[in-house]
Enzyme design. Sequence first.
Site, PDB file in Angstrom:
ATOM      1  N   SER A 164       0.643  -1.108  -0.028  1.00  0.00           N
ATOM      2  CA  SER A 164       0.276   0.322  -0.235  1.00  0.00           C
ATOM      3  C   SER A 164       1.062   1.197   0.401  1.00  0.00           C
ATOM      4  O   SER A 164       2.464   1.520   0.728  1.00  0.00           O
ATOM      5  CB  SER A 164      -0.531   0.328   1.651  1.00  0.00           C
ATOM      6  OG  SER A 164      -1.358   1.309   1.081  1.00  0.00           O
ATOM      7  N   TYR A 206      -0.614  -1.645  11.015  1.00  0.00           N
ATOM      8  CA  TYR A 206      -0.581  -1.505   9.427  1.00  0.00           C
ATOM      9  C   TYR A 206       0.221  -0.581   8.607  1.00  0.00           C
ATOM     10  O   TYR A 206       0.990  -1.892   7.242  1.00  0.00           O
ATOM     11  CB  TYR A 206      -1.824  -1.065   9.327  1.00  0.00           C
ATOM     12  CG  TYR A 206      -2.245  -0.744   7.862  1.00  0.00           C
ATOM     13  CD1 TYR A 206      -2.942  -2.570   7.706  1.00  0.00           C
ATOM     14  CD2 TYR A 206      -2.568   0.029   7.484  1.00  0.00           C
ATOM     15  CE1 TYR A 206      -3.234  -2.268   5.937  1.00  0.00           C
ATOM     16  CE2 TYR A 206      -3.203   0.289   5.984  1.00  0.00           C
ATOM     17  CZ  TYR A 206      -3.499  -0.961   5.057  1.00  0.00           C
ATOM     18  OH  TYR A 206      -4.061  -1.589   3.876  1.00  0.00           O
TER      19      TYR A 206
END
Length: 268
Positions: free
Chosen positions: A142, A155
Amino acid sequence: MTEDASPRALITGGSRGIGRALAAAFAADGYDLVLVARNEERLEAVARELECGYGVDVTTVSADLTDPDALEEVYERATAGGAVDVLVNNAAVAVYGPVAETDLEAERDQVRLNVAAPVELTKRFLPAMLERDSGHVVTVASTAGMRPGPFLAGYHASKAYLISFSEGLTEELRGTGVDATVVCPGPVLTGIHERSGRGSRWLERRFMRSPDAVAADSYEGIRAGKAVVVPGLRFRLLPWVSRLLPRPLSRRLARLIIDRGDPLESDR
């Protein structure tokens, strides 16, 4: 793989979101599939849809990838059906909240699923690819991995790990017939942050892309053998911006963006 056999791609988190959309992209290109996810009912529904729509063979493996024993089972069941030509490490979870307050087991599972599982699956499938001198390891990270993430610290850190891991692997594989690609999407309408309890802000929703659009751009980069793929023209400046911003400013901006958003329903 025999001369007449179709190539095979294994995709974790293949029952929804980017994983499901990538599965459709590979199926459209003639790949048989091994789809891995926890929800068996959803997996079977996606398998039927892809088999009917593209005429490919789809094997489903319902497994919790936070369990090390499940990773061995995935490997055994996948290789029992033949060689895996493309491994797509896509499954992920996000834990939202201050580190001092989040659930410890949830944080452990985040590391197990987002980091440990991709590393172990890569370690299991890569040797055979090198022996055949053919294959591809695709890791879905990401743009979150390009900057710090207060309230999503674990995360963001997990995605940063994947970016570095995949780029290092790319260089190790130079001169072989095996490729490594890391895909770094921006905001995607997948519902991952909704499931974390965070929601999303209006600014994020303005820039969110559909899983199908992200998968289409990603697949093009994967086919080209690119080391890093950032789907969507508007997001390709993010790596440069992340490097240019002073780290304190980057952290403060991330806090403003990440702090709790509004609910957004999505089954993708």
